[in-house]
Scaffold this motif. Structure first.
Motif, PDB file in Angstrom:
ATOM      1  N   LEU A  17      -3.728 -26.567  -3.147  1.00 28.57           N
ATOM      2  CA  LEU A  17      -3.198 -26.144  -4.539  1.00 28.57           C
ATOM      3  C   LEU A  17      -4.042 -26.524  -5.166  1.00 28.57           C
ATOM      4  CD1 LEU A  17       0.467 -25.396  -3.563  1.00 28.57           C
ATOM      5  CD2 LEU A  17      -0.763 -23.638  -4.031  1.00 28.57           C
ATOM      6  N   THR A  18      -3.703 -27.129  -5.570  1.00 31.50           N
ATOM      7  CA  THR A  18      -5.114 -27.943  -7.059  1.00 31.50           C
ATOM      8  C   THR A  18      -6.364 -27.601  -6.512  1.00 31.50           C
ATOM      9  OG1 THR A  18      -2.885 -29.475  -7.445  1.00 31.50           O
ATOM     10  CG2 THR A  18      -5.150 -30.306  -8.610  1.00 31.50           C
ATOM     11  N   ARG A  75      -4.803 -16.795 -16.962  1.00 26.05           N
ATOM     12  CA  ARG A  75      -5.260 -17.825 -16.688  1.00 26.05           C
ATOM     13  C   ARG A  75      -6.724 -17.766 -16.355  1.00 26.05           C
ATOM     14  NH1 ARG A  75      -4.638 -21.090 -22.275  1.00 26.05           N
ATOM     15  NH2 ARG A  75      -6.573 -21.769 -21.760  1.00 26.05           N
ATOM     16  N   LEU A  76      -5.294 -17.762 -14.872  1.00 26.58           N
ATOM     17  CA  LEU A  76      -6.243 -17.971 -13.660  1.00 26.58           C
ATOM     18  C   LEU A  76      -6.745 -16.638 -12.457  1.00 26.58           C
ATOM     19  CD1 LEU A  76      -4.473 -21.093 -11.137  1.00 26.58           C
ATOM     20  CD2 LEU A  76      -5.734 -18.589  -9.828  1.00 26.58           C
ATOM     21  N   ASP A  77      -8.161 -17.154 -12.878  1.00 28.06           N
ATOM     22  CA  ASP A  77      -8.606 -15.937 -11.879  1.00 28.06           C
ATOM     23  C   ASP A  77      -8.988 -16.563 -10.255  1.00 28.06           C
ATOM     24  OD1 ASP A  77      -9.821 -13.029 -11.054  1.00 28.06           O
ATOM     25  OD2 ASP A  77     -11.882 -14.202 -11.933  1.00 28.06           O
ATOM     26  N   ALA A  78      -7.657 -16.158  -9.468  1.00 25.94           N
ATOM     27  CA  ALA A  78      -8.096 -16.853  -7.768  1.00 25.94           C
ATOM     28  C   ALA A  78      -8.766 -16.368  -7.104  1.00 25.94           C
ATOM     29  CB  ALA A  78      -6.552 -16.829  -7.509  1.00 25.94           C
ATOM     30  N   TYR A  79      -9.833 -17.056  -6.896  1.00 29.05           N
ATOM     31  CA  TYR A  79     -10.902 -17.249  -5.538  1.00 29.05           C
ATOM     32  C   TYR A  79      -9.606 -16.669  -3.991  1.00 29.05           C
ATOM     33  CZ  TYR A  79     -13.924 -19.268  -7.975  1.00 29.05           C
ATOM     34  OH  TYR A  79     -15.325 -19.485  -8.419  1.00 29.05           O
ATOM     35  N   LYS A  80      -9.529 -15.444  -3.653  1.00 27.52           N
ATOM     36  CA  LYS A  80      -8.742 -14.398  -3.046  1.00 27.52           C
ATOM     37  C   LYS A  80      -9.948 -13.268  -2.440  1.00 27.52           C
ATOM     38  CE  LYS A  80      -6.233 -11.656  -6.192  1.00 27.52           C
ATOM     39  NZ  LYS A  80      -6.983 -10.518  -5.275  1.00 27.52           N
ATOM     40  N   VAL A  81      -8.262 -12.707  -0.952  1.00 29.69           N
ATOM     41  CA  VAL A  81      -9.449 -11.571  -0.522  1.00 29.69           C
ATOM     42  C   VAL A  81      -8.351 -10.846  -1.558  1.00 29.69           C
ATOM     43  CG1 VAL A  81      -9.668 -12.032   1.694  1.00 29.69           C
ATOM     44  CG2 VAL A  81      -7.820 -11.128   1.284  1.00 29.69           C
ATOM     45  N   ARG A  82      -9.452  -9.585  -1.469  1.00 28.13           N
ATOM     46  CA  ARG A  82      -9.222  -8.640  -2.348  1.00 28.13           C
ATOM     47  C   ARG A  82      -8.242  -7.947  -2.329  1.00 28.13           C
ATOM     48  NH1 ARG A  82     -15.227  -4.977  -1.200  1.00 28.13           N
ATOM     49  NH2 ARG A  82     -14.547  -5.603   0.967  1.00 28.13           N
ATOM     50  N   PRO A  83      -7.474  -7.452  -0.900  1.00 26.80           N
ATOM     51  CA  PRO A  83      -6.401  -6.167  -0.730  1.00 26.80           C
ATOM     52  C   PRO A  83      -5.333  -7.727  -0.926  1.00 26.80           C
ATOM     53  CG  PRO A  83      -7.601  -6.451   1.106  1.00 26.80           C
ATOM     54  CD  PRO A  83      -7.803  -7.465   0.474  1.00 26.80           C
ATOM     55  N   ALA A  84      -5.342  -9.212  -1.790  1.00 25.16           N
ATOM     56  CA  ALA A  84      -4.248  -9.753  -1.758  1.00 25.16           C
ATOM     57  C   ALA A  84      -3.192  -9.604  -2.910  1.00 25.16           C
ATOM     58  CB  ALA A  84      -4.682 -11.122  -1.451  1.00 25.16           C
ATOM     59  N   ARG A 103      11.021 -19.265 -13.257  1.00 24.35           N
ATOM     60  CA  ARG A 103      11.325 -17.954 -12.644  1.00 24.35           C
ATOM     61  C   ARG A 103      10.587 -17.442 -10.867  1.00 24.35           C
ATOM     62  NH1 ARG A 103      10.194 -17.146 -17.944  1.00 24.35           N
ATOM     63  NH2 ARG A 103      12.293 -16.287 -19.366  1.00 24.35           N
ATOM     64  N   ALA A 104      10.972 -17.325  -9.821  1.00 26.35           N
ATOM     65  CA  ALA A 104      10.936 -17.280  -8.649  1.00 26.35           C
ATOM     66  C   ALA A 104       9.354 -16.309  -9.284  1.00 26.35           C
ATOM     67  CB  ALA A 104      11.367 -16.106  -8.426  1.00 26.35           C
ATOM     68  N   GLY A 105       8.721 -15.455  -9.629  1.00 28.71           N
ATOM     69  CA  GLY A 105       7.321 -15.185 -10.055  1.00 28.71           C
ATOM     70  C   GLY A 105       6.495 -16.520 -10.629  1.00 28.71           C
ATOM     71  N   GLU A 106       6.981 -16.848 -10.267  1.00 24.66           N
ATOM     72  CA  GLU A 106       5.714 -18.585 -11.344  1.00 24.66           C
ATOM     73  C   GLU A 106       5.937 -18.950 -10.438  1.00 24.66           C
ATOM     74  OE1 GLU A 106       7.444 -17.922 -16.546  1.00 24.66           O
ATOM     75  OE2 GLU A 106       8.128 -19.693 -15.010  1.00 24.66           O
ATOM     76  N   VAL A 107       6.477 -19.394  -8.988  1.00 21.75           N
ATOM     77  CA  VAL A 107       6.426 -20.064  -7.750  1.00 21.75           C
ATOM     78  C   VAL A 107       4.960 -19.608  -7.073  1.00 21.75           C
ATOM     79  CG1 VAL A 107       7.848 -21.034  -6.400  1.00 21.75           C
ATOM     80  CG2 VAL A 107       8.308 -21.209  -8.477  1.00 21.75           C
ATOM     81  N   ALA A 108       4.414 -21.060  -6.864  1.00 23.64           N
ATOM     82  CA  ALA A 108       3.761 -20.548  -5.110  1.00 23.64           C
ATOM     83  C   ALA A 108       3.642 -21.525  -4.240  1.00 23.64           C
ATOM     84  CB  ALA A 108       1.452 -20.401  -6.138  1.00 23.64           C
ATOM     85  N   ASP A 138      -0.099 -10.676  -8.307  1.00 29.24           N
ATOM     86  CA  ASP A 138       1.232 -10.737  -9.633  1.00 29.24           C
ATOM     87  C   ASP A 138       0.923 -11.595  -9.567  1.00 29.24           C
ATOM     88  OD1 ASP A 138       1.044  -7.875  -9.526  1.00 29.24           O
ATOM     89  OD2 ASP A 138       2.427  -7.482  -7.808  1.00 29.24           O
ATOM     90  N   GLY A 139       1.418 -12.270 -10.712  1.00 29.49           N
ATOM     91  CA  GLY A 139       1.919 -14.159 -10.896  1.00 29.49           C
ATOM     92  C   GLY A 139       1.357 -14.911 -10.009  1.00 29.49           C
ATOM     93  N   ALA A 140       2.409 -15.869 -10.096  1.00 34.17           N
ATOM     94  CA  ALA A 140       2.104 -17.643  -8.957  1.00 34.17           C
ATOM     95  C   ALA A 140       1.129 -16.378  -7.027  1.00 34.17           C
ATOM     96  CB  ALA A 140       2.884 -17.778  -8.974  1.00 34.17           C
ATOM     97  N   HIS A 141       1.485 -14.969  -6.721  1.00 34.46           N
ATOM     98  CA  HIS A 141       1.091 -14.854  -5.580  1.00 34.46           C
ATOM     99  C   HIS A 141      -0.738 -15.103  -5.418  1.00 34.46           C
ATOM    100  CE1 HIS A 141       5.419 -14.607  -5.020  1.00 34.46           C
ATOM    101  NE2 HIS A 141       5.717 -13.532  -5.405  1.00 34.46           N
ATOM    102  N   ARG A 142      -0.648 -14.986  -7.173  1.00 35.58           N
ATOM    103  CA  ARG A 142      -2.172 -14.696  -6.491  1.00 35.58           C
ATOM    104  C   ARG A 142      -3.380 -15.440  -5.935  1.00 35.58           C
ATOM    105  NH1 ARG A 142      -4.189 -13.377 -12.660  1.00 35.58           N
ATOM    106  NH2 ARG A 142      -1.544 -12.499 -12.843  1.00 35.58           N
ATOM    107  N   LEU A 143      -2.039 -16.976  -5.413  1.00 34.26           N
ATOM    108  CA  LEU A 143      -3.039 -18.182  -5.465  1.00 34.26           C
ATOM    109  C   LEU A 143      -2.668 -18.129  -3.768  1.00 34.26           C
ATOM    110  CD1 LEU A 143      -4.673 -20.104  -6.659  1.00 34.26           C
ATOM    111  CD2 LEU A 143      -2.996 -22.084  -6.995  1.00 34.26           C
ATOM    112  N   GLU A 144      -1.992 -17.809  -3.504  1.00 33.11           N
ATOM    113  CA  GLU A 144      -0.953 -17.663  -2.606  1.00 33.11           C
ATOM    114  C   GLU A 144      -1.971 -17.392  -1.362  1.00 33.11           C
ATOM    115  OE1 GLU A 144       3.360 -18.796  -2.512  1.00 33.11           O
ATOM    116  OE2 GLU A 144       2.686 -16.432  -2.439  1.00 33.11           O
TER     117      GLU A 144
END
Length: 408
Positions: A93-94, A241-250, A80-85, A253-259
């Motif tokens: 990415l890895t 289960r993936l708590d991404a390292y990211k800036v706070r406003p990013a 599904r689209a929301g599962e793709v980063a 949702d779903g895979a977008h957390r890794l973008e």
């Protein structure tokens, strides 16, 4: 495609502007780009690009493009689209995913990596294991056949196993691994996540993440006729289960957390163009296919059948060359069309240079599969020569390659 219908090789090659006198056997390291990918990237930049989230026209168009690219990759992978980063490459990415997943790991935990994988699916996990003081367990492969020792996997798993990282296909030897069997074994003995490097399989075989059952699957569009981008699919449950390292406003949702940060929207446009090209090919070989997913599956099936015939021709030719030793599966069964070999009394780099002088482009060395080369005992000898086929390769190019090797 009807069983007696020829593969439309002339039409396929016409879609690749870079193809000409040179024969590209370097596909395992990156393919040439199709015209649809090139045109889509240029079209996005020419029409006006923008960052995401604005109310003005170019931003709205960019958001629509990005959403369409995510949906296209989901169709190619069966998700599904929301599962793709999207990201700059599979390695980046890895590395990001490994750090995020390991936040809660610690002493007493363990993970499993294989000696058959590209280092992009090994080194990130070794790094987090060192950071978190967790145990690393190695799944070996049979040097004679190039296949994973899946019989050894159960003994490596227990209640403390947090992740199993494995490749769908070897970038060095071409071996296709039974991902579904790996997943089934892991599920039976642990609660570990399964992270699959599918960089070498996605260009050659149809991918269905639901059927494979893995938690994450990474691939590289520049190895299936697109631009330099990376893609990571994950199940909805796995992303949680993936708590991404990211800036706070990013976006979380779903895979977008890794973008993290502003992506290459022109790169995403190119990936969309690549999927549209494969959609076109599916329509050519299977006019009756009535959905994009069905056409993509048809394109991959037709390409795989064509590549199988070329691979058999190449294997037959290699078998006739004195002093040549092939590594990995001896037939096209259980492999993608990536072939690695040594030639007696010739350094792999010298073989590659000999081929390059004849407009035959191939790789030599370790190809970042450092554990493979070490396990085969070929470090001091300079590794392997690697040649790869894809759906724009031709029988004439295979014959040219064999003739050039025979000269040595």
């Amino acid at each position: 495609m009807a069983s007696d219908a020829p593969f439309p090789i002339a039409a396929v090659r016409a879609r690749f502007p870079a193809l000409g006198a040179a024969a590209f056997f370097d596909a395992p390291g990156g393919t040439q780009a199709c015209d649809a990918a090139i045109d889509a990237m240029a079209r996005h930049l020419r029409s006006g690009t923008a960052n995401s989230g604005g109310a003005f026209a170019t931003s709205v168009a960019t958001d629509a493009l990005s959403a369409t690219a995510h949906a296209a990759m989901a169709d190619l992978l069966g998700g599904r689209a929301g599962e793709v980063a999207f990201g700059p490459n599979m390695t980046s990415l890895t590395l990001a995913a490994s750090r995020a997943l390991a936040r809660g790991w610690g002493a007493g935990d363990n993970l499993v990596v294989t000696r058959l994988d590209h280092d992009a699916n090994v080194a990130p996990w070794l790094a987090v294991a060192a950071d978190r003081s967790i145990d690393v367990r190695w799944l070996d492969f049979d040097p004679e056949t190039g296949t994973l020792r899946l019989d050894q996997l159960p003994e490596l798993l227990d209640g403390g196993t947090r992740l199993v990282a494995a490749g769908a296909a070897s970038n060095a030897l071409g071996t296709l691994n039974d991902v579904a069997a790996i997943v089934a074994t892991v599920r039976a003995r642990s609660t570990a996540l399964v992270y699959v490097d599918a960089v070498q399989s996605v260009p050659h075989v149809a991918t269905d993440v639901a059927a494979l059952g893995c938690d994450f699957l990474a691939c590289s569009p520049y190895k299936f006729f697109g631009p330099h981008q990376g893609v990571l699919w994950g199940s909805a449950a796995a992303w949680e289960r993936l708590d991404a390292y990211k800036v706070r406003p990013a976006n979380s949702d779903g895979a977008h957390r890794l973008e993290a940060g502003t992506p290459s929207f022109e790169g995403q446009a190119g990936v969309l163009g690549t999927v549209e090209y494969l959609d076109w090919l599916g329509g050519v070989v299977a006019p009756e296919a009535n959905s994009r997913r069905a056409r993509l599956l048809s394109a991959m099936a037709a390409s795989a059948a064509y590549e199988r015939g070329l691979g058999e021709r190449l294997l037959a030719g290699l078998a006739r060359i004195e002093g040549l030793r092939l590594y990995g599966p001896p037939t096209m069964a259980g492999r993608v069309p990536t072939f690695a070999f040594t030639l007696a009394d010739h350094h792999p780099d010298a073989v590659a240079a000999h081929l390059a002088a004849r407009d035959l482009y191939a790789w030599s060395g370790h190809f970042y599969a450092v554990e493979v080369i070490r396990r085969l005992g070929l470090e001091e000898a300079g590794g392997l020569v690697r040649v790869g086929l894809c759906h724009y390769s031709t029988a004439d190019e295979v014959d040219r390659l064999i003739a050039a090797l025979k000269e040595l």
